[in-house]
Enzyme design. Sequence first.
Site, PDB file in Angstrom:
ATOM      1  N   ASP A  31       0.873  -1.179   0.000  1.00 53.06           N
ATOM      2  CA  ASP A  31       0.000   0.000   0.000  1.00 53.06           C
ATOM      3  C   ASP A  31       0.911   1.231   0.000  1.00 53.06           C
ATOM      4  O   ASP A  31       1.947   1.235   0.670  1.00 53.06           O
ATOM      5  CB  ASP A  31      -0.875  -0.016   1.267  1.00 53.06           C
ATOM      6  CG  ASP A  31      -2.074   0.920   1.185  1.00 53.06           C
ATOM      7  OD1 ASP A  31      -3.207   0.424   1.344  1.00 53.06           O
ATOM      8  OD2 ASP A  31      -1.886   2.142   0.985  1.00 53.06           O
ATOM      9  N   ASN A  32       0.522   2.252  -0.736  1.00 49.56           N
ATOM     10  CA  ASN A  32       1.381   3.459  -0.772  1.00 49.56           C
ATOM     11  C   ASN A  32       0.897   4.539   0.200  1.00 49.56           C
ATOM     12  O   ASN A  32       1.387   5.666   0.163  1.00 49.56           O
ATOM     13  CB  ASN A  32       1.478   4.025  -2.200  1.00 49.56           C
ATOM     14  CG  ASN A  32       0.168   4.632  -2.658  1.00 49.56           C
ATOM     15  OD1 ASN A  32      -0.863   4.415  -2.033  1.00 49.56           O
ATOM     16  ND2 ASN A  32       0.203   5.391  -3.739  1.00 49.56           N
ATOM     17  N   GLY A  40      -3.004   8.736   8.374  1.00 48.68           N
ATOM     18  CA  GLY A  40      -3.008   8.371   9.795  1.00 48.68           C
ATOM     19  C   GLY A  40      -3.997   7.239  10.060  1.00 48.68           C
ATOM     20  O   GLY A  40      -3.726   6.322  10.845  1.00 48.68           O
ATOM     21  N   ASP A  61       3.968   1.463  -4.461  1.00 46.03           N
ATOM     22  CA  ASP A  61       2.927   1.891  -5.397  1.00 46.03           C
ATOM     23  C   ASP A  61       2.693   0.799  -6.447  1.00 46.03           C
ATOM     24  O   ASP A  61       3.663   0.317  -7.054  1.00 46.03           O
ATOM     25  CB  ASP A  61       3.428   3.189  -6.067  1.00 46.03           C
ATOM     26  CG  ASP A  61       2.322   3.941  -6.752  1.00 46.03           C
ATOM     27  OD1 ASP A  61       1.515   3.304  -7.466  1.00 46.03           O
ATOM     28  OD2 ASP A  61       2.259   5.167  -6.561  1.00 46.03           O
ATOM     29  N   ALA A  83      -6.288  -2.346  -3.831  1.00 44.54           N
ATOM     30  CA  ALA A  83      -5.769  -0.976  -4.001  1.00 44.54           C
ATOM     31  C   ALA A  83      -6.479  -0.292  -5.153  1.00 44.54           C
ATOM     32  O   ALA A  83      -6.682  -0.888  -6.208  1.00 44.54           O
ATOM     33  CB  ALA A  83      -4.264  -1.008  -4.276  1.00 44.54           C
ATOM     34  N   ALA A  84      -6.870   0.951  -4.938  1.00 48.23           N
ATOM     35  CA  ALA A  84      -7.543   1.723  -5.995  1.00 48.23           C
ATOM     36  C   ALA A  84      -7.642   3.164  -5.562  1.00 48.23           C
ATOM     37  O   ALA A  84      -7.502   3.481  -4.366  1.00 48.23           O
ATOM     38  CB  ALA A  84      -8.956   1.174  -6.231  1.00 48.23           C
ATOM     39  N   GLN A  85      -7.875   4.012  -6.525  1.00 44.73           N
ATOM     40  CA  GLN A  85      -8.407   5.329  -6.190  1.00 44.73           C
ATOM     41  C   GLN A  85      -9.917   5.148  -6.191  1.00 44.73           C
ATOM     42  O   GLN A  85     -10.553   5.111  -7.241  1.00 44.73           O
ATOM     43  CB  GLN A  85      -7.981   6.399  -7.212  1.00 44.73           C
ATOM     44  CG  GLN A  85      -8.612   7.759  -6.938  1.00 44.73           C
ATOM     45  CD  GLN A  85      -8.344   8.280  -5.534  1.00 44.73           C
ATOM     46  OE1 GLN A  85      -7.212   8.458  -5.139  1.00 44.73           O
ATOM     47  NE2 GLN A  85      -9.405   8.498  -4.746  1.00 44.73           N
ATOM     48  N   TYR A 150     -14.731   6.984 -12.435  1.00 45.53           N
ATOM     49  CA  TYR A 150     -14.386   5.869 -11.542  1.00 45.53           C
ATOM     50  C   TYR A 150     -15.002   4.570 -12.065  1.00 45.53           C
ATOM     51  O   TYR A 150     -14.323   3.542 -12.171  1.00 45.53           O
ATOM     52  CB  TYR A 150     -14.887   6.179 -10.125  1.00 45.53           C
ATOM     53  CG  TYR A 150     -14.837   5.002  -9.179  1.00 45.53           C
ATOM     54  CD1 TYR A 150     -13.619   4.515  -8.705  1.00 45.53           C
ATOM     55  CD2 TYR A 150     -16.014   4.373  -8.745  1.00 45.53           C
ATOM     56  CE1 TYR A 150     -13.576   3.427  -7.831  1.00 45.53           C
ATOM     57  CE2 TYR A 150     -15.981   3.295  -7.883  1.00 45.53           C
ATOM     58  CZ  TYR A 150     -14.764   2.820  -7.428  1.00 45.53           C
ATOM     59  OH  TYR A 150     -14.715   1.746  -6.576  1.00 45.53           O
ATOM     60  N   LYS A 154     -13.131   1.061 -13.250  1.00 44.23           N
ATOM     61  CA  LYS A 154     -13.366  -0.255 -12.640  1.00 44.23           C
ATOM     62  C   LYS A 154     -13.847  -1.259 -13.692  1.00 44.23           C
ATOM     63  O   LYS A 154     -13.539  -2.446 -13.624  1.00 44.23           O
ATOM     64  CB  LYS A 154     -14.388  -0.158 -11.492  1.00 44.23           C
ATOM     65  CG  LYS A 154     -13.963   0.695 -10.311  1.00 44.23           C
ATOM     66  CD  LYS A 154     -12.670   0.245  -9.651  1.00 44.23           C
ATOM     67  CE  LYS A 154     -12.843  -0.885  -8.671  1.00 44.23           C
ATOM     68  NZ  LYS A 154     -11.564  -1.124  -7.901  1.00 44.23           N
TER      69      LYS A 154
HETATM   70  N1  LIG Z   1     -15.866   0.818   0.011  1.00 44.92           N
HETATM   71  C1  LIG Z   1     -16.779   0.595  -0.905  1.00 44.92           C
HETATM   72  O1  LIG Z   1     -17.955   0.875  -0.719  1.00 44.92           O
HETATM   73  C2  LIG Z   1     -16.407  -0.041  -2.229  1.00 44.92           C
HETATM   74  C3  LIG Z   1     -17.444  -0.368  -3.125  1.00 44.92           C
HETATM   75  C4  LIG Z   1     -17.116  -0.937  -4.341  1.00 44.92           C
HETATM   76  C5  LIG Z   1     -15.805  -1.238  -4.650  1.00 44.92           C
HETATM   77  N2  LIG Z   1     -14.820  -0.904  -3.768  1.00 44.92           N
HETATM   78  C6  LIG Z   1     -13.437  -1.234  -4.143  1.00 44.92           C
HETATM   79  O2  LIG Z   1     -12.851  -1.935  -3.072  1.00 44.92           O
HETATM   80  C7  LIG Z   1     -11.458  -1.649  -2.987  1.00 44.92           C
HETATM   81  C8  LIG Z   1     -11.098  -1.173  -1.591  1.00 44.92           C
HETATM   82  O3  LIG Z   1     -11.849   0.008  -1.295  1.00 44.92           O
HETATM   83  P1  LIG Z   1     -11.812   0.718   0.123  1.00 44.92           P
HETATM   84  O4  LIG Z   1     -13.156   1.281   0.371  1.00 44.92           O
HETATM   85  O5  LIG Z   1     -11.197  -0.185   1.117  1.00 44.92           O
HETATM   86  O6  LIG Z   1     -10.839   1.949  -0.203  1.00 44.92           O
HETATM   87  P2  LIG Z   1      -9.575   2.515   0.585  1.00 44.92           P
HETATM   88  O7  LIG Z   1      -9.252   3.795  -0.079  1.00 44.92           O
HETATM   89  O8  LIG Z   1      -9.819   2.506   2.048  1.00 44.92           O
HETATM   90  O9  LIG Z   1      -8.449   1.433   0.265  1.00 44.92           O
HETATM   91  C9  LIG Z   1      -7.657   1.457  -0.895  1.00 44.92           C
HETATM   92  C10 LIG Z   1      -6.200   1.402  -0.483  1.00 44.92           C
HETATM   93  O10 LIG Z   1      -5.408   1.418  -1.670  1.00 44.92           O
HETATM   94  C11 LIG Z   1      -4.263   2.206  -1.423  1.00 44.92           C
HETATM   95  N3  LIG Z   1      -3.741   2.711  -2.689  1.00 44.92           N
HETATM   96  C12 LIG Z   1      -4.262   3.700  -3.461  1.00 44.92           C
HETATM   97  N4  LIG Z   1      -3.476   3.903  -4.529  1.00 44.92           N
HETATM   98  C13 LIG Z   1      -2.441   3.018  -4.436  1.00 44.92           C
HETATM   99  C14 LIG Z   1      -1.293   2.756  -5.224  1.00 44.92           C
HETATM  100  N5  LIG Z   1      -1.065   3.451  -6.353  1.00 44.92           N
HETATM  101  N6  LIG Z   1      -0.437   1.790  -4.828  1.00 44.92           N
HETATM  102  C15 LIG Z   1      -0.663   1.100  -3.675  1.00 44.92           C
HETATM  103  N7  LIG Z   1      -1.726   1.311  -2.887  1.00 44.92           N
HETATM  104  C16 LIG Z   1      -2.613   2.250  -3.253  1.00 44.92           C
HETATM  105  C17 LIG Z   1      -4.742   3.324  -0.518  1.00 44.92           C
HETATM  106  O11 LIG Z   1      -3.683   3.918   0.215  1.00 44.92           O
HETATM  107  C18 LIG Z   1      -5.748   2.593   0.358  1.00 44.92           C
HETATM  108  O12 LIG Z   1      -5.161   2.168   1.570  1.00 44.92           O
HETATM  109  C19 LIG Z   1     -11.182  -0.613  -4.082  1.00 44.92           C
HETATM  110  O13 LIG Z   1     -10.735  -1.313  -5.232  1.00 44.92           O
HETATM  111  C20 LIG Z   1     -12.546  -0.012  -4.355  1.00 44.92           C
HETATM  112  O14 LIG Z   1     -12.627   0.471  -5.694  1.00 44.92           O
HETATM  113  C21 LIG Z   1     -15.086  -0.314  -2.566  1.00 44.92           C
END
Ligand SMILES: NC(=O)c1ccc[n+]([C@@H]2O[C@H](COP(=O)([O-])OP(=O)(O)OC[C@H]3O[C@@H](n4cnc5c(N)ncnc54)[C@H](O)[C@@H]3O)[C@@H](O)[C@H]2O)c1
Length: 324
Positions: A31-32, A40, A61, A83-85, A150, A154
């Site tokens: 994780d980055n 935090g 990353d 991992a995702a934005q 987004y 996906k």
């Molecule tokens: N939370 C939801 O409701 C939801 C719904 C549908 C899909 N998702 C998918 O589930 C996954 C997790 O979502 P989440 O809610 O836990 O989000 P989150 O943002 O809490 O977790 C994503 C993590 O990925 C890390 N990250 C981002 N860019 C990175 C990079 N370039 N290299 C390494 N790490 C990187 C971030 O630091 C973060 O810790 C994502 O793929 C998101 O698209 C989430």
Amino acid sequence: MSKVVITGGAGFIGSHIAEEIAKEHEVVVIDNLDDYYSPGLKRQNLEIILANPNVRFIEGDITDLSLLRRVIDSDVEFVFHEAAQAGVRISVEDPFKPNNINVLGTLNVLKASLDAGVERVINASSSSVYGKVQYLPFDEAHPTMPVSPYGVSKLAAEHYYRVFYEVYGLPTVSLRYFTVYGPRMRPDLAISIFTKKMLANEPITVFGDGNQTRDFTYIDDIVRVNRRLLETDAADGRVMNIGGGHRITVNDLIAHLREITGSTSRVVYSDKQKGDAEHTLADVELARNLVGYAPETTITDGLIRFVEWYTAARQKRLLPGTLA
Ligand SMILES: NC(=O)c1ccc[n+]([C@@H]2O[C@H](COP(=O)([O-])OP(=O)(O)OC[C@H]3O[C@@H](n4cnc5c(N)ncnc54)[C@H](O)[C@@H]3O)[C@@H](O)[C@H]2O)c1
């Protein structure tokens, strides 16, 4: 004991999957600590999962293919790609970042996994691939017409997963998560924002008239289906909805939270936000048939558990609602 890599394992969903899988397996989290929301909070998540000596953390990353090749080595059997934005609204403001991380980053994860001979790669996809509603509930045959950058990113990632299975023979599964909530949830999501405001009796802003509906999925149900995918190849090459199987309006969500928190917050209605889906509801029959998925947590129970966690975290001076 298998070796498992979890990308985005310091985030909300990834850290829960890591915590569970590490009970029986060796877990490497990459994780980055991206600053979309408070790093935090991610460090707090890491502290929890690193309490288990089976977990190792690599700060890095996923857009860096050579690093990923070192992390996903030939001993790795399973990869959970979380991992995702994430976030629809940020993608409307800046479509390049989600494209870079969610599409290029995904391609890197797949290529590194293929070359390392990984047994299965599990992809965190999203209900946002559906976008425009033609009928409800969404089954997996529903047309995909994303309404945000987004959602486009996906969907592109999902197609890469399918193609890596069909063309290169890499076993992959995509899970279309429907709005996930629970302890440690992202602070940019409605349930977290509403809870924070309600506990302070501050006004809540709703975008639109509040009659839009969402299928909310409790984090434990998400974790359970991910863990199951260590044990079965029944879903290889497939895309499956993973939802709660019920939907509620935003207005009803607020009513539930108001009852749980005893808040006197009033609601302020504002303009609809670009990119937001109007309705979501998952048909989870396919996941039920293939891997025995059955959502177990009702929205009422899930919200009670979330508010309990949120209140306790705040008392411990942790940072539950912190965006930056
Ligand atoms: N939370 C939801 O409701 C939801 C719904 C549908 C899909 N998702 C998918 O589930 C996954 C997790 O979502 P989440 O809610 O836990 O989000 P989150 O943002 O809490 O977790 C994503 C993590 O990925 C890390 N990250 C981002 N860019 C990175 C990079 N370039 N290299 C390494 N790490 C990187 C971030 O630091 C973060 O810790 C994502 O793929 C998101 O698209 C989430």
